[in-house]
Design a protein around this motif. Structure first.
Motif, PDB file in Angstrom:
ATOM      1  N   GLN A 173       0.860  -1.172   0.000  1.00 32.66           N
ATOM      2  CA  GLN A 173       0.000   0.000   0.000  1.00 32.66           C
ATOM      3  C   GLN A 173       0.902   1.228   0.000  1.00 32.66           C
ATOM      4  O   GLN A 173       1.888   1.278   0.730  1.00 32.66           O
ATOM      5  N   PHE A 174       0.553   2.187  -0.831  1.00 31.61           N
ATOM      6  CA  PHE A 174       1.352   3.396  -0.943  1.00 31.61           C
ATOM      7  C   PHE A 174       0.473   4.614  -0.735  1.00 31.61           C
ATOM      8  O   PHE A 174      -0.678   4.633  -1.135  1.00 31.61           O
ATOM      9  N   ARG A 175       1.016   5.624  -0.129  1.00 29.18           N
ATOM     10  CA  ARG A 175       0.315   6.901   0.001  1.00 29.18           C
ATOM     11  C   ARG A 175       0.334   7.585  -1.377  1.00 29.18           C
ATOM     12  O   ARG A 175       1.234   7.337  -2.182  1.00 29.18           O
ATOM     13  N   PRO A 176      -0.649   8.416  -1.645  1.00 29.68           N
ATOM     14  CA  PRO A 176      -0.623   9.154  -2.918  1.00 29.68           C
ATOM     15  C   PRO A 176       0.701   9.903  -3.069  1.00 29.68           C
ATOM     16  O   PRO A 176       1.203  10.496  -2.113  1.00 29.68           O
ATOM     17  N   HIS A 177       1.277   9.818  -4.240  1.00 29.48           N
ATOM     18  CA  HIS A 177       2.544  10.478  -4.500  1.00 29.48           C
ATOM     19  C   HIS A 177       2.691  10.723  -5.993  1.00 29.48           C
ATOM     20  O   HIS A 177       1.925  10.206  -6.795  1.00 29.48           O
ATOM     21  N   THR A 178       3.679  11.486  -6.355  1.00 30.86           N
ATOM     22  CA  THR A 178       4.011  11.745  -7.745  1.00 30.86           C
ATOM     23  C   THR A 178       5.410  11.215  -7.996  1.00 30.86           C
ATOM     24  O   THR A 178       6.343  11.562  -7.278  1.00 30.86           O
ATOM     25  N   ASP A 179       5.524  10.359  -9.001  1.00 27.83           N
ATOM     26  CA  ASP A 179       6.850   9.858  -9.372  1.00 27.83           C
ATOM     27  C   ASP A 179       7.594  10.958 -10.113  1.00 27.83           C
ATOM     28  O   ASP A 179       7.057  11.599 -11.015  1.00 27.83           O
TER      29      ASP A 179
ATOM     30  N   GLY B  30      -9.975  -4.528  -4.643  1.00 30.30           N
ATOM     31  CA  GLY B  30      -9.342  -3.238  -4.418  1.00 30.30           C
ATOM     32  C   GLY B  30      -8.214  -3.052  -5.402  1.00 30.30           C
ATOM     33  O   GLY B  30      -8.291  -3.497  -6.539  1.00 30.30           O
ATOM     34  N   GLY B  31      -7.177  -2.426  -4.953  1.00 26.07           N
ATOM     35  CA  GLY B  31      -6.013  -2.249  -5.819  1.00 26.07           C
ATOM     36  C   GLY B  31      -6.208  -1.170  -6.859  1.00 26.07           C
ATOM     37  O   GLY B  31      -5.602  -1.216  -7.929  1.00 26.07           O
ATOM     38  N   GLU B  32      -7.078  -0.196  -6.569  1.00 30.68           N
ATOM     39  CA  GLU B  32      -7.315   0.868  -7.532  1.00 30.68           C
ATOM     40  C   GLU B  32      -6.041   1.669  -7.773  1.00 30.68           C
ATOM     41  O   GLU B  32      -5.227   1.850  -6.889  1.00 30.68           O
ATOM     42  N   LEU B  33      -5.912   2.127  -8.975  1.00 28.87           N
ATOM     43  CA  LEU B  33      -4.781   2.959  -9.361  1.00 28.87           C
ATOM     44  C   LEU B  33      -5.319   4.336  -9.709  1.00 28.87           C
ATOM     45  O   LEU B  33      -6.252   4.467 -10.502  1.00 28.87           O
TER      46      LEU B  33
ATOM     47  N   VAL C 243      -4.406   7.918 -11.354  1.00 26.65           N
ATOM     48  CA  VAL C 243      -3.451   8.621 -12.200  1.00 26.65           C
ATOM     49  C   VAL C 243      -3.988  10.043 -12.387  1.00 26.65           C
ATOM     50  O   VAL C 243      -5.067  10.229 -12.947  1.00 26.65           O
ATOM     51  N   GLU C 244      -3.215  10.998 -11.906  1.00 20.65           N
ATOM     52  CA  GLU C 244      -3.594  12.402 -11.976  1.00 20.65           C
ATOM     53  C   GLU C 244      -5.017  12.617 -11.477  1.00 20.65           C
ATOM     54  O   GLU C 244      -5.822  13.307 -12.095  1.00 20.65           O
ATOM     55  N   GLY C 245      -5.327  11.969 -10.324  1.00 17.40           N
ATOM     56  CA  GLY C 245      -6.611  12.171  -9.661  1.00 17.40           C
ATOM     57  C   GLY C 245      -7.769  11.378 -10.210  1.00 17.40           C
ATOM     58  O   GLY C 245      -8.886  11.479  -9.719  1.00 17.40           O
ATOM     59  N   GLU C 246      -7.549  10.557 -11.239  1.00 17.13           N
ATOM     60  CA  GLU C 246      -8.623   9.750 -11.825  1.00 17.13           C
ATOM     61  C   GLU C 246      -8.357   8.278 -11.536  1.00 17.13           C
ATOM     62  O   GLU C 246      -7.258   7.774 -11.729  1.00 17.13           O
ATOM     63  N   LYS C 247      -9.425   7.573 -11.099  1.00 18.44           N
ATOM     64  CA  LYS C 247      -9.338   6.146 -10.790  1.00 18.44           C
ATOM     65  C   LYS C 247      -9.280   5.328 -12.071  1.00 18.44           C
ATOM     66  O   LYS C 247     -10.015   5.590 -13.022  1.00 18.44           O
ATOM     67  N   HIS C 248      -8.380   4.352 -12.112  1.00 14.91           N
ATOM     68  CA  HIS C 248      -8.253   3.437 -13.244  1.00 14.91           C
ATOM     69  C   HIS C 248      -8.332   2.010 -12.733  1.00 14.91           C
ATOM     70  O   HIS C 248      -7.674   1.665 -11.766  1.00 14.91           O
ATOM     71  N   ASP C 249      -9.150   1.194 -13.346  1.00 13.85           N
ATOM     72  CA  ASP C 249      -9.279  -0.211 -12.936  1.00 13.85           C
ATOM     73  C   ASP C 249      -8.713  -1.137 -13.982  1.00 13.85           C
ATOM     74  O   ASP C 249      -8.873  -0.963 -15.133  1.00 13.85           O
TER      75      ASP C 249
END
Length: 84
Positions: free
Chosen positions: A47-53, A73-76, A78-84
Protein backbone atom coordinates in the motif's frame (compact mmCIF):
# COMPACT_ATOMS: atom_id res chain seq x y z
CA UNK A 1 24.16 -9.57 -16.21
CA UNK A 2 20.62 -9.04 -14.94
CA UNK A 3 17.95 -7.57 -17.22
CA UNK A 4 18.09 -3.81 -16.95
CA UNK A 5 21.63 -3.55 -18.20
CA UNK A 6 24.36 -1.82 -16.27
CA UNK A 7 21.97 0.09 -13.98
CA UNK A 8 22.21 -0.73 -10.30
CA UNK A 9 19.55 -3.28 -9.43
CA UNK A 10 17.73 -3.70 -6.11
CA UNK A 11 19.34 -6.35 -3.88
CA UNK A 12 16.19 -8.47 -3.94
CA UNK A 13 16.51 -8.89 -7.72
CA UNK A 14 19.41 -11.21 -7.05
CA UNK A 15 17.29 -13.30 -4.67
CA UNK A 16 14.63 -13.95 -7.32
CA UNK A 17 16.43 -13.83 -10.68
CA UNK A 18 13.84 -15.94 -12.55
CA UNK A 19 11.02 -13.62 -11.41
CA UNK A 20 12.98 -10.56 -12.51
CA UNK A 21 13.72 -12.07 -15.92
CA UNK A 22 10.03 -13.01 -16.33
CA UNK A 23 8.96 -9.45 -15.44
CA UNK A 24 11.30 -7.93 -18.04
CA UNK A 25 10.04 -10.48 -20.60
CA UNK A 26 6.41 -9.59 -19.77
CA UNK A 27 7.24 -5.95 -20.43
CA UNK A 28 8.66 -6.88 -23.85
CA UNK A 29 5.51 -8.89 -24.69
CA UNK A 30 3.06 -6.22 -23.48
CA UNK A 31 4.88 -3.24 -24.99
CA UNK A 32 7.22 -4.41 -27.76
CA UNK A 33 7.74 -0.89 -29.13
CA UNK A 34 8.49 0.69 -25.74
CA UNK A 35 12.07 1.36 -24.72
CA UNK A 36 12.89 -1.35 -22.13
CA UNK A 37 12.86 -0.36 -18.49
CA UNK A 38 16.13 -0.19 -16.62
CA UNK A 39 14.53 -1.23 -13.32
CA UNK A 40 11.40 -3.15 -12.34
CA UNK A 41 9.72 -3.15 -8.93
CA UNK A 42 7.55 -6.10 -7.94
CA UNK A 43 5.24 -5.44 -5.01
CA UNK A 44 2.96 -7.84 -3.15
CA UNK A 45 0.32 -6.71 -0.66
CA UNK A 46 1.78 -3.22 -0.85
CA UNK A 47 0.00 0.00 0.00
CA UNK A 48 1.35 3.40 -0.94
CA UNK A 49 0.31 6.90 0.00
CA UNK A 50 -0.62 9.15 -2.92
CA UNK A 51 2.54 10.48 -4.50
CA UNK A 52 4.01 11.74 -7.74
CA UNK A 53 6.85 9.86 -9.37
CA UNK A 54 9.64 12.22 -10.34
CA UNK A 55 11.18 9.97 -12.99
CA UNK A 56 14.55 10.70 -11.43
CA UNK A 57 15.23 7.12 -10.28
CA UNK A 58 16.99 5.49 -13.20
CA UNK A 59 16.40 8.24 -15.71
CA UNK A 60 13.01 7.07 -16.92
CA UNK A 61 10.01 9.35 -17.21
CA UNK A 62 7.33 6.82 -18.25
CA UNK A 63 5.91 4.19 -15.90
CA UNK A 64 4.28 0.89 -16.83
CA UNK A 65 2.05 -0.54 -14.11
CA UNK A 66 0.64 -4.07 -14.41
CA UNK A 67 -1.65 -5.77 -11.90
CA UNK A 68 -1.52 -9.57 -11.86
CA UNK A 69 -3.63 -12.13 -10.04
CA UNK A 70 -7.00 -12.15 -8.37
CA UNK A 71 -7.55 -9.40 -5.85
CA UNK A 72 -10.09 -6.93 -4.51
CA UNK A 73 -9.34 -3.24 -4.42
CA UNK A 74 -6.01 -2.25 -5.82
CA UNK A 75 -7.31 0.87 -7.53
CA UNK A 76 -4.78 2.96 -9.36
CA UNK A 77 -5.13 6.72 -9.39
CA UNK A 78 -3.45 8.62 -12.20
CA UNK A 79 -3.59 12.40 -11.98
CA UNK A 80 -6.61 12.17 -9.66
CA UNK A 81 -8.62 9.75 -11.83
CA UNK A 82 -9.34 6.15 -10.79
CA UNK A 83 -8.25 3.44 -13.24
CA UNK A 84 -9.28 -0.21 -12.94
Amino acid sequence: LMPGGINKQPKSNFLFPELVRAAFELERVLCPNREPSSTIAINRNAQFRPHTDSGAGAGQSTSLIVGLGTYAGGELMVEGEKHD
